[in-house]
Each structure stands twice: as structure tokens, then as C-alpha cells.
Write an enzyme that holds these catalytic residues in place. Structure first.
Site, PDB file in Angstrom:
ATOM      1  CG  HIS A 113      27.959  -2.417  -6.233  1.00  0.00           C
ATOM      2  ND1 HIS A 113      28.880  -1.987  -5.593  1.00  0.00           N
ATOM      3  CD2 HIS A 113      28.447  -4.143  -6.628  1.00  0.00           C
ATOM      4  CE1 HIS A 113      29.887  -3.186  -5.431  1.00  0.00           C
ATOM      5  NE2 HIS A 113      29.464  -4.216  -6.102  1.00  0.00           N
ATOM      6  CE1 TYR A 241      28.943   6.488  -2.692  1.00  0.00           C
ATOM      7  CE2 TYR A 241      30.547   7.691  -2.354  1.00  0.00           C
ATOM      8  CZ  TYR A 241      30.273   7.167  -2.862  1.00  0.00           C
ATOM      9  OH  TYR A 241      29.739   6.858  -4.693  1.00  0.00           O
ATOM     10  N   PRO A 333      35.404  13.507  -7.138  1.00  0.00           N
ATOM     11  CG  PRO A 333      36.886  11.992  -5.637  1.00  0.00           C
ATOM     12  CD  PRO A 333      36.667  13.965  -6.050  1.00  0.00           C
ATOM     13  CE  LYS A 337      26.754  10.835 -10.953  1.00  0.00           C
ATOM     14  NZ  LYS A 337      26.095   8.878 -10.995  1.00  0.00           N
ATOM     15  CE1 TYR A 425      26.964   6.646  -5.762  1.00  0.00           C
ATOM     16  CE2 TYR A 425      26.074   4.205  -6.649  1.00  0.00           C
ATOM     17  CZ  TYR A 425      27.085   5.430  -6.400  1.00  0.00           C
ATOM     18  OH  TYR A 425      28.270   4.988  -5.325  1.00  0.00           O
TER      19      TYR A 425
HETATM   20  C1  PHB Z   1      36.636   4.379  -6.428  1.00  0.00           C
HETATM   21  O1  PHB Z   1      36.231   2.602  -6.221  1.00  0.00           O
HETATM   22  O2  PHB Z   1      37.399   4.442  -6.391  1.00  0.00           O
HETATM   23  C2  PHB Z   1      35.509   4.919  -5.644  1.00  0.00           C
HETATM   24  C3  PHB Z   1      33.492   4.992  -5.721  1.00  0.00           C
HETATM   25  C4  PHB Z   1      33.083   6.046  -5.889  1.00  0.00           C
HETATM   26  C5  PHB Z   1      33.143   7.563  -5.748  1.00  0.00           C
HETATM   27  C6  PHB Z   1      34.257   7.848  -5.684  1.00  0.00           C
HETATM   28  C7  PHB Z   1      35.652   6.284  -5.802  1.00  0.00           C
HETATM   29  O3  PHB Z   1      32.202   8.131  -5.678  1.00  0.00           O
END
Ligand code: PHB
Ligand code: APR
Length: 430
Positions: A113, A241, A333, A337, A425
Site C-alpha cells: 500500500h 481510520y 492497535p 505497531k 506509520y
Molecule cells: C487490521 O487489519 O487488523 C488492522 C489494520 C490497521 C490497524 C489495526 C488493525 O491500525
């Protein structure tokens, strides 16, 4: 009780069957009772507790340098593979898989990505990670990384002992640490030069470090994430997000045909109260009309609620016990990380142990904790900040909300702010 060696087991150079002996070295007794008391003792250079991603990666990195390594895991392989965790890999993590020659499936099936989105109501801010840092992240489930590492273990001579009960660490601050565990009704002992605690947040390793020399830092958040995994195409080709007045939501994925979504929920919510329909409806509201228009609904393959926590334990080494991954730290989450931080710990730890065994250089071991913690705290900061920015806190007031809006406005309009987010990130350099 003392033991004498009696039999070399399985032609294995380091496994001995031990029989109890009396003080002058005579066999104490022979017979059926004795068999039940037998202990197996194994000698190795490094014993790792836990075969999650941290333990497996560390084991492979050490085996690649010819260091004798054994992993002791409480659960069965299927249980280890059944855990569903985040799925975004930093470049540092994918580089480690490549270094081991185990990145082929990740590159074939993973999704590189270039960026991701922060949504605030109707506004969508794209963080162009590739343009801002020159690097991509890789969307590839942690379960898949674990599978790749597990499957490669036998051919690389990495021994993993599954279903090991009652794992206990002994004499960690001496020159002769060892661990014991039980399996198939027998007590086993592994003598090692180093013990590595990769046994997650609830494992015994961290507890083997005396409270008198340690400090734990913790922040528990007043909400959890309700996650759903479904075999439907993702609503967007990059992650979103979202900060919505009803709470945070995340649109993520595992592949072109498998989606992973989350919504922020109160800590007293029950999964049973969230039918699939209710969850899809909530996601559609929180992710906004654009994402909702492309959202494909489907039955949940998995649905669960996870609490959010920031936690750091210092130091990450005590004597000959070193901690790595979730045994030493937890991040919320937001930002994915957890696994990446485990991978960077393991990079530092493997370098330290390789220095010790290959060059008799103990400086890396001595400096491991400080080196790992410097990166840990930066990832903690990023995860905490992104969590604060994107969630609705039950005790926040109008001022706090204005701060979030101002922050998001600033990020939307500033390349500098976007670069800060992007470089964190994608992963700070090792
Ligand atoms: C996930 O795909 O489970 C996932 C992706 C990004 C995050 C947390 C979980 O920040
Ligand atoms: N004895 C032996 N093994 C144990 C014990 C024990 N008493 N307690 C726990 N374990 C094992 C667990 O069964 C698990 O397989 O240690 C392993 C720890 O794995 P994780 O919890 O995945 O921790 P870690 O490898 O540090 O993972 C780092 O991956 O799993 C995610 O959330 C985690 O994102 C984080 C990252």
C-alpha cells in the site's frame, strides 16, 4: 534433588534423560516409579519462551547464524495460528522476512500500500506514505507471517516444543539460567546461556524480573475495538481510520476478497449484542457515505472485542533474561505497531546475541534494553497520539474535540504534519 545423566536421547547432542541420584552419585532406584520421575534435560545456547511472531522471528534469525535455539510454547500449533491480529507490516518487518529468505509468499499474496486515509465526518485526508517517505507498507496478516515462520522451522533446524505446560524460569540473573516445563507427564529442563521471553503480555517471563529493579508504565483506554473479519472485498483499496461522532471506525483488509473492520465500543459492550447487521450498519455510518457506498456486507468469520492498552516495562533485560514483543510492551492497535515493534525488538536482540556468540562481544547484550526501548517509546507515542486523535473519549469535552478538529485541519493542510505521520506509520529506522 540432583540428577545424573543416564542415556543420550534420540541421538540428539543436547538432550539427556536424567535419573534422580543420591548424594554420592549412585542411582537412587530402578523401576516403574523411577520412570515417572525422569526428567529430560536439554542444553542449548538460547531458549525462547513463546512461539508467537516475536519468538519465531528471533528463533529463525539465531538459527540462520548457527546458534542453537529451542522455542517452548504453551499452546498447540493450531491455537497459535488461530489468533487474528493486525495486518499492516512496516518495511523493517518485511525486510526481516526477506533477510531470512521467507518473504516469497508475503510478496506474492500481500498487498503493498502506498498510503492510507484519516476520515473526519465527510472529510477524507490521504496520507501518501510512498510519496512522503519513499516506502510502502505491506498488508499481510500476522497469521500468515506466523504460518510462514512456523512452516520453515523444521527445515532450518529450529526446534519448537508445543503444548509445554508450567513453563518456569530459573536463576535468570546467574550465568546458568534454565527453564522447566511439563509435557506428557514429564518434567523437562532446558539449560541455556540466555532465556528470551517472547511469551506475550500474560506469559511468565516478565514476572521473572524482580519488581525492585523494574518499572511498568501503563495507560488503559476507556473503550475497546469490536472487530469483524468477512470474506467480502474491501470498501476501499487503502485503509480508512475514521473519527466519527459515534466513535472510531477502521476499514482494513487481509486480501482483495477478505475485509477486516473495527468499531470503537464501550468496555461493557458484549459481542452477542452486535449482530452482523448492526455492525455493518454502524460501520456504514461511521466510515462515511463514500466508503458505505462501496461496502459489501457478509457473514462474520470472526467477531471479537479487544481492549486497548499502552504498556511499557523497563528494563527489557535482567541478567540473562531478555524480553521482546508483547511481553515487554503493548500498544493500542491504532497504527498497527504491535507486530512491527516485536520485529524491531527481535532485530536488536538477535544482533546482540549474534555478537555474543560469534564475537564474544557482550556489549550488545548489555545495551539491548536501552536500544530497544528507545524505539519502543517512539512507537508508543505514535500509537497513543493516533488513538487520541481518532477516538471519541467518554470523558472528553468540547475543548478536547476542538483540539482534534484543529489537529486534523493542520494535518490536512501541512505536508510537514503528513510527513510526520507517514514516517511513523511506515516505521522509524532501526
Ligand atoms: C487490521 O487489519 O487488523 C488492522 C489494520 C490497521 C490497524 C489495526 C488493525 O491500525
Ligand atoms: N509458556 C509458553 N508459552 C507461552 C506462555 C507460557 N506460560 N504464555 C504465553 N505463551 C505464548 C503464547 O501462547 C503465544 O504463542 O507466547 C506467545 C506470545 O505470542 P504473542 O502474544 O503473539 O506475542 P508476540 O510474539 O510478542 O507478538 C507481538 O504480535 O501477537 C501479536 O499482539 C501481538 O502485535 C503483537 C505482536
Amino acid at each position: 534433588m540432583r540428577y545424573i545423566r543416564t542415556t543420550r536421547l534420540l541421538n540428539h547432542p543436547t538432550i539427556w534423560l536424567l535419573r534422580p541420584c543420591n548424594g554420592d552419585g549412585q542411582k537412587a532406584m530402578i523401576g516403574a516409579n523411577l520412570v515417572r520421575q525422569e526428567r529430560r534435560i536439554m542444553k542449548t545456547q538460547v531458549a525462547i519462551i513463546g512461539a508467537g511472531p516475536a519468538g519465531l522471528l528471533l528463533g529463525h534469525l539465531l538459527r540462520a547464524e548457527g546458534i542453537d535455539t529451542v522455542i517452548v510454547e504453551r499452546a498447540a500449533p493450531d491455537y497459535v495460528l488461530g489468533r487474528i491480529r493486525a495486518g499492516v507490516l512496516e518495511r523493517t518487518t518485511t525486510d526481516l522476512m526477506d533477510q531470512l529468505g521467507l518473504g516469497a509468499r508475503m510478496h506474492a499474496e500481500g498487498l503493498p500500500h502506498d498510503g492510507f486515509h484519516l476520515a473526519d465526518g465527510e472529510r477524507l485526508i490521504r496520507i501518501d506514505v510512498a510519496a512522503l517517505t519513499g516506502k510502502q507498507v505491506m498488508v499481510y496478516g500476522q497469521t500468515e507471517i506466523t504460518r510462514d515462520l512456523m512452516e520453515a522451522a523444521p527445515e532450518r533446524g529450529l526446534e519448537i516444543i508445543y503444548d509445554a505446560g508450567d513453563v518456569a524460569l530459573h536463576d535468570v540473573d546467574s550465568d546458568a539460567p534454565y527453564l522447566t516445563y511439563s509435557k506428557d507427564g514429564t518434567t523437562h529442563r532446558i539449560d541455556a546461556q540466555f532465556l528470551c521471553g517472547c511469551d506475550g503480555f500474560h506469559g511468565p517471563s516478565r514476572k521473572a524480573i524482580p519488581a525492585s529493579v523494574a518499572t511498568a508504565y501503563e495507560k488503559v483506554y476507556p473503550f475497546g475495538w469490536l472487530g469483524i473479519l468477512a470474506d467480502v472485498p474491501p470498501c476501499n483499496h487503502e485503509l480508512i481510520y475514521a473519527n466519527h461522532e459515534r466513535g472510531f471506525a477502521l476499514a482494513s483488509m487481509r486480501s482483495e476478497t477478505r475485509s477486516r473492520y473495527y468499531v470503537q465500543v464501550a468496555l461493557d459492550e458484549k459481542v452477542e449484542d452486535w449482530s452482523d447487521d448492526r455492525l455493518w450498519d454502524e460501520l456504514a455510518i461511521r466510515l462515511g457515505p463514500e466508503a458505505a457506498a462501496h461496502m459489501v456486507r457478509g457473514p462474520a468469520l470472526e467477531k471479537s472485542i479487544a481492549p486497548l492498552r499502552s504498556f511499557v516495562f523497563e528494563p527489557m533485560r535482567h541478567g540473562r533474561l531478555m524480553l521482546a514483543g508483547d511481553s515487554a510492551h503493548i500498544v493500542p492497535p491504532t497504527g498497527a505497531k504491535g507486530l512491527n515493534l516485536a520485529a524491531s525488538d527481535v532485530h536488536y536482540l538477535s544482533q546482540a546475541l549474534i555478537g555474543y556468540f560469534r564475537r564474544r562481544d557482550a556489549d550488545g547484550v548489555a545495551g539491548y534494553s536501552a536500544k530497544a526501548l528507545a524505539r519502543v517509546w517512539k512507537a508508543e507515542r505514535f500509537s497513543w497520539q493516533l488513538t487520541r486523535l481518532m477516538h471519541r473519549f467518554p470523558d472528553s469535552d468540547a475543548f478536547d474535540r476542538r483540539m482534534q478538529v484543529a489537529d486534523l485541519d493542520y494535518i490536512a493542510s501541512s505536508v510537514a504534519a503528513q510527513t510526520t505521520i507517514a514516517e511513523n506509520y511506515v516505521g522509524l529506522p532501526l
